[in-house]
Motif scaffolding. Structure first.
Motif, PDB file in Angstrom:
ATOM      1  N   ASP A  60     -30.939  11.118 -57.986  1.00  0.00           N
ATOM      2  CA  ASP A  60     -32.242  10.929 -58.629  1.00  0.00           C
ATOM      3  C   ASP A  60     -32.273  11.654 -59.982  1.00  0.00           C
ATOM      4  OD1 ASP A  60     -34.803  10.146 -59.056  1.00  0.00           O
ATOM      5  OD2 ASP A  60     -35.715  11.642 -57.742  1.00  0.00           O
ATOM      6  N   GLY A  61     -31.338  11.244 -60.881  1.00  0.00           N
ATOM      7  CA  GLY A  61     -31.239  11.853 -62.198  1.00  0.00           C
ATOM      8  C   GLY A  61     -30.156  12.914 -62.270  1.00  0.00           C
ATOM      9  N   TRP A  62     -29.855  13.290 -63.511  1.00  0.00           N
ATOM     10  CA  TRP A  62     -28.786  14.273 -63.759  1.00  0.00           C
ATOM     11  C   TRP A  62     -29.240  15.148 -64.923  1.00  0.00           C
ATOM     12  CZ3 TRP A  62     -23.021  12.585 -63.233  1.00  0.00           C
ATOM     13  CH2 TRP A  62     -22.191  13.696 -63.304  1.00  0.00           C
ATOM     14  N   PRO A  63     -29.836  16.322 -64.633  1.00  0.00           N
ATOM     15  CA  PRO A  63     -30.457  17.134 -65.698  1.00  0.00           C
ATOM     16  C   PRO A  63     -29.491  17.665 -66.751  1.00  0.00           C
ATOM     17  CG  PRO A  63     -31.288  17.770 -63.550  1.00  0.00           C
ATOM     18  CD  PRO A  63     -30.129  16.860 -63.298  1.00  0.00           C
ATOM     19  N   GLU A  64     -28.266  17.989 -66.418  1.00  0.00           N
ATOM     20  CA  GLU A  64     -27.331  18.561 -67.391  1.00  0.00           C
ATOM     21  C   GLU A  64     -26.092  17.697 -67.492  1.00  0.00           C
ATOM     22  OE1 GLU A  64     -26.780  22.830 -67.183  1.00  0.00           O
ATOM     23  OE2 GLU A  64     -28.621  23.015 -66.006  1.00  0.00           O
ATOM     24  N   PHE A  65     -26.348  16.435 -67.782  1.00  0.00           N
ATOM     25  CA  PHE A  65     -25.258  15.484 -67.957  1.00  0.00           C
ATOM     26  C   PHE A  65     -24.519  15.827 -69.249  1.00  0.00           C
ATOM     27  CE2 PHE A  65     -23.725  11.160 -69.182  1.00  0.00           C
ATOM     28  CZ  PHE A  65     -22.943  10.921 -68.067  1.00  0.00           C
ATOM     29  N   PRO A  66     -23.192  15.716 -69.260  1.00  0.00           N
ATOM     30  CA  PRO A  66     -22.441  16.122 -70.458  1.00  0.00           C
ATOM     31  C   PRO A  66     -22.648  15.107 -71.606  1.00  0.00           C
ATOM     32  CG  PRO A  66     -20.967  15.140 -68.832  1.00  0.00           C
ATOM     33  CD  PRO A  66     -22.305  15.283 -68.177  1.00  0.00           C
ATOM     34  N   TRP A  67     -22.908  15.608 -72.851  1.00  0.00           N
ATOM     35  CA  TRP A  67     -23.261  16.987 -73.127  1.00  0.00           C
ATOM     36  C   TRP A  67     -24.638  16.986 -73.768  1.00  0.00           C
ATOM     37  CZ3 TRP A  67     -18.013  15.740 -73.449  1.00  0.00           C
ATOM     38  CH2 TRP A  67     -17.143  16.576 -72.720  1.00  0.00           C
ATOM     39  N   GLY A  68     -25.562  17.743 -73.156  1.00  0.00           N
ATOM     40  CA  GLY A  68     -26.892  17.903 -73.719  1.00  0.00           C
ATOM     41  C   GLY A  68     -27.882  16.828 -73.355  1.00  0.00           C
ATOM     42  N   ILE A  69     -27.504  15.886 -72.491  1.00  0.00           N
ATOM     43  CA  ILE A  69     -28.371  14.766 -72.118  1.00  0.00           C
ATOM     44  C   ILE A  69     -28.892  14.975 -70.695  1.00  0.00           C
ATOM     45  CG2 ILE A  69     -28.396  12.283 -71.586  1.00  0.00           C
ATOM     46  CD1 ILE A  69     -28.364  12.687 -74.500  1.00  0.00           C
ATOM     47  N   THR A  70     -30.135  14.600 -70.466  1.00  0.00           N
ATOM     48  CA  THR A  70     -30.666  14.484 -69.115  1.00  0.00           C
ATOM     49  C   THR A  70     -30.755  13.005 -68.777  1.00  0.00           C
ATOM     50  OG1 THR A  70     -31.952  16.529 -69.143  1.00  0.00           O
ATOM     51  CG2 THR A  70     -32.692  14.805 -67.644  1.00  0.00           C
ATOM     52  N   LEU A  71     -30.033  12.584 -67.742  1.00  0.00           N
ATOM     53  CA  LEU A  71     -30.191  11.214 -67.258  1.00  0.00           C
ATOM     54  C   LEU A  71     -31.421  11.177 -66.359  1.00  0.00           C
ATOM     55  CD1 LEU A  71     -26.544  10.028 -66.441  1.00  0.00           C
ATOM     56  CD2 LEU A  71     -27.923   9.606 -68.477  1.00  0.00           C
ATOM     57  N   PHE A  72     -32.347  10.281 -66.666  1.00  0.00           N
ATOM     58  CA  PHE A  72     -33.632  10.271 -65.985  1.00  0.00           C
ATOM     59  C   PHE A  72     -33.506   9.863 -64.525  1.00  0.00           C
ATOM     60  CE2 PHE A  72     -36.470   9.455 -69.971  1.00  0.00           C
ATOM     61  CZ  PHE A  72     -36.097  10.703 -70.453  1.00  0.00           C
ATOM     62  N   GLY A  73     -34.314  10.538 -63.708  1.00  0.00           N
ATOM     63  CA  GLY A  73     -34.563  10.113 -62.341  1.00  0.00           C
ATOM     64  C   GLY A  73     -35.999   9.624 -62.232  1.00  0.00           C
ATOM     65  N   THR A  74     -36.450   9.454 -61.022  1.00  0.00           N
ATOM     66  CA  THR A  74     -37.801   8.903 -60.842  1.00  0.00           C
ATOM     67  C   THR A  74     -38.876   9.852 -61.361  1.00  0.00           C
ATOM     68  OG1 THR A  74     -37.822   9.797 -58.589  1.00  0.00           O
ATOM     69  CG2 THR A  74     -37.096   7.507 -58.868  1.00  0.00           C
ATOM     70  N   SER A  75     -38.615  11.152 -61.358  1.00  0.00           N
ATOM     71  CA  SER A  75     -39.638  12.088 -61.829  1.00  0.00           C
ATOM     72  C   SER A  75     -39.891  11.917 -63.330  1.00  0.00           C
ATOM     73  CB  SER A  75     -39.233  13.529 -61.516  1.00  0.00           C
ATOM     74  OG  SER A  75     -38.009  13.855 -62.153  1.00  0.00           O
ATOM     75  N   GLU A  76     -38.827  11.759 -64.119  1.00  0.00           N
ATOM     76  CA  GLU A  76     -39.003  11.556 -65.558  1.00  0.00           C
ATOM     77  C   GLU A  76     -39.608  10.183 -65.855  1.00  0.00           C
ATOM     78  OE1 GLU A  76     -35.838  14.637 -65.098  1.00  0.00           O
ATOM     79  OE2 GLU A  76     -36.045  12.597 -64.303  1.00  0.00           O
TER      80      GLU A  76
END
Length: 701
Positions: A60-76
């Motif tokens: 459900d998302g990836w907050p510290e995806f390389p590098w510097g990106i947050t991959l959104f989950g349902t919360s975002e």
């Protein structure tokens, strides 16, 4: 497929973290529920590709995806503040209409980087513009996997290169190659000797000289100051044991109490940490060769018993340039100027025995701790007065220092290859009293010019004769200039490279780095008018003779050297006299900074004064600027026409028009181009007075 890619990314990131001594990032979130995904789809109106849905069901998302990106989950995706914020970011970046309705599935918290999912299932990497497009979310993840694997591979390569560099066999082979190259270069291209000038008399006043009280000695502040320092350039990376040995030697010779901070250097600078006590070696296990190839330690001890006094050791392995040119590693020591210089001399002898030394110099050096134009100018003024004063700039010499030396200091260090090249098996010999030479355990030497360092105040006639003799001895190895290349990474995936061929501040503004390098051999060259001072005098002359406020503009706001050249160009009236020719020739002698208009005006000057040969000689350089300044083509046509080359003159006229030159009347009225008026090709360019014809019209002729 997605699961395997994500698993591999996590494996590689874990290995990177272990090799860099960091804790691994937490990784992606656990899977979410089908109802949460359905709610996210309702909130965003659909547009979820099958691959992105698969990702949400896995994570459900990836907050510290390389590098510097947050991959959104349902919360975002469902947050009423987060998602609209990034929609506004997309609008602020003036994204193309075709991207405005895309689903935002990732974003950076540090810049406007966004990851966009299109209705087609394609993924767009966006930062002010579309940087990359992938056929699907899986391909996007696969690309990031390639990026982290490349990062790990680069990390491993640099670590392996450093380990190899630590071996005695590899170091010996490098020194042997260097000696062969030095001998071959000396045989093929003997270096011309710089004439040895007489010792200058007391020089009063020196332009822009400072009062002695302005020279800050013995106290480090956030301004230009003078410190006692040593810089030793190395032929190989220092090994971990050598770094620790240097730190211990540094602490033995300067055992001050106080607060110690340390930083392990890396490609992006370094992140200082506090130590428990000044002899703390907790940093040692954290030394690693980073992905950029940097290795070593920087420690500073601030002794604060009376006033803040700083003691610094900076020991670094440096990777080659991006185009594989080697750069010297270095060891730098900086202590207060009123410290006992005997301690620095003893430390230098120990470091020369410990490290794979190429060359080095020690004594008083000027530093600008907080970059400022006025402070940089102050350092330049000091150096024009105090000839034994060095400049606290290390990095610009790193390429040159692998096979050349910067110059002499109160302490001058030469490694084995340089000693052998200059002196053979014997020790260097000098005639000036007070110069001593000591051979180190590793085969290098330390040359000491007197018991204590001096500033060599030529304002008072105190020229450092001993340093001058050592510098003349080094002449076959001296570097010819300073070269610094820096790369900035303002955002992931983007790099800006800046190159400087002059020392910063006053040295660059005065174009005086080369003169400073030979100041001990040819002092009058450095004391005489610099390029900036010559330009200022020319500007004064033009303003006095022809009027105008050009000199006043400069005095009111003296900026960089390029601004001075621009003012000179504007002040030079081609019809006014030979002083304008002199000024424009001065401006065009600096092609990196000369405005294109200077070339155009100078050609016109030459034409007015019938210097056709000089105009022809200038044309190749001037024409490099002509596409951006097409009026140059007009004057180039005049030069060709006067030389009787009408075909070439016609080519220049055509080029002027093709590059947007619209002053057709001046071409038609130009007496130099009268000989073209009967040429049918010339006439065709001005059919109906509309200027050049189209390609189709030319073909139809």
């Amino acid at each position: 497929m997605l699961e395997a890619t994500i698993s591999r990314i996590l494996t590689v990131l874990t290995e990177i973290a272990e090799r860099e001594g960091d804790e691994p990032d937490p990784g992606p979130r656990p899977p979410t529920s089908a109802s949460a995904v359905a709610e996210a789809r309702r909130a965003r109106g659909g547009g979820f590709s099958p691959e992105y849905l698969d990702f949400l069901h896995l994570h459900d998302g990836w907050p510290e995806f390389p590098w510097g990106i947050t991959l959104f989950g349902t919360s975002e995706l469902t947050d009423d503040e987060t998602y609209p914020y990034y929609q506004e970011t997309l609008e602020d970046c003036e994204a193309p209409e075709r991207l405005m309705d895309a689903l935002i599935v990732g974003a950076s918290g540090n810049d406007p980087s966004l990851v966009l999912l299109l209705d087609t299932g394609e993924v767009v990497d966006f930062l002010y513009e579309e940087r990359a497009r992938y056929p699907g979310f899986g391909a996007f993840l696969a690309d990031r996997l390639t990026a982290v694997e490349s990062y790990l591979e680069q990390l491993l390569q640099h670590a392996e290169a450093a380990r190899t560099d630590w071996t005695p066999e590899h170091r010996a082979a490098k020194e042997a190659r260097l000696l062969e190259e030095l001998r071959a270069a000396a045989t093929a291209r003997p270096r011309a000797a710089v004439p040895v000038a007489t010792v200058p008399p007391a020089h009063d006043p020196i332009p822009a000289a400072v009062e002695p009280g302005d020279l800050r000695v013995g106290k480090k502040e956030l301004e230009a100051s003078v410190m006692l320092s040593l810089v030793v350039y190395l032929g190989s990376y220092p090994s971990p044991d050598e770094v620790i040995g240097c730190f211990r030697a540094f602490r033995r010779h300067f055992p001050v109490d106080g607060t110690m901070t340390w930083a392990v250097p890396n490609a992006f600078g370094g992140f200082p940490e506090d130590a428990e006590h000044p002899d703390d070696e907790s940093w040692a296990p954290q030394m690693r060769v980073d992905v950029g190839g940097h290795f070593g330690i920087r420690v500073s001890v601030r002794a604060e018993a009376t006033a803040e006094r700083s003691y610094t050791l900076n020991l670094r392995g440096i990777p080659p340039t991006d185009d594989a040119r080697p750069r010297a590693a270095f060891c730098e020591v900086i202590v207060p100027a009123d410290e006992d210089p005997e301690r620095l001399a003893r430390l230098t002898a120990e470091l020369t025995a410990l490290l794979p030394v190429r060359s080095g110099h020690g004594g008083y050096s000027a530093y600008v701790w907080d970059r400022d134009a006025a402070k940089d100018q102050r350092v330049f003024s000091w150096c024009r007065r105090f000839f034994a004063l060095d400049v606290g700039q290390v990095d610009g010499w790193l390429e040159a220092a692998t096979e050349h030396v910067v110059g002499a200091g109160w302490l001058t260090v030469l490694g084995p290859a340089f000693v052998t090249h200059l002196a053979g098996p014997a020790l260097p010999a000098f005639t000036t009293p007070g110069i001593t030479v000591t051979r180190s355990q590793g085969g290098g030497v330390v040359i000491r010019a007197g018991e204590r360092p001096s500033l060599g105040d030529v304002h008072r006639g105190e020229f450092p004769v001993a340093l001058a003799e050592v510098d003349r001895y080094l002449l076959p190895l001296k570097t010819g200039g300073w070269h610094h290349t820096s790369t900035w990474w303002p955002t992931p995936g983007q790099a800006w490279q800046l190159t400087y061929d002059e020392l910063p501040g006053g040295f660059a503004d005065h174009r005086a780095t080369s003169a400073w390098l030979t100041r001990l051999i040819d002092p009058q060259r450095f004391l005489g008018p610099t390029a900036r001072e010559q330009g200022e005098e020319l500007l004064d002359q033009l303003s006095r003779r022809h009027g105008g406020d050009w000199a006043d503009q400069w005095r009111t706001d003296p900026d960089d050297f390029a601004w001075l050249l621009g003012l000179l160009t504007n002040a030079a009236d081609p019809a006014a006299g030979p002083e304008s020719v002199t000024a424009l020739e001065f401006v065009t002698a600096f092609p990196d900074d000369a405005p294109a208009q200077a070339y155009n005006r100078l050609i016109y000057c030459y034409l007015l004064h019938d210097h056709l040969d000089r105009a022809e000689a200038l044309l190749p350089t001037a024409l490099e600027h002509a596409p951006r300044a097409p009026h140059i083509f007009h004057n180039a046509a005049c030069v060709a026409a006067r030389a009787g080359d009408h075909r070439r003159a016609l080519e220049f006229v055509r080029a002027a028009m093709q590059h947007g030159y619209a002053d057709f009347a001046s071409i038609l009225d130009d007496e130099d181009l009268r000989g073209l008026h009967d040429d049918l090709a010339f006439i065709a360019l001005f059919t109906s007075g509309l200027g050049p014809r189209s390609d189709e019209e030319e073909q139809a002729t």
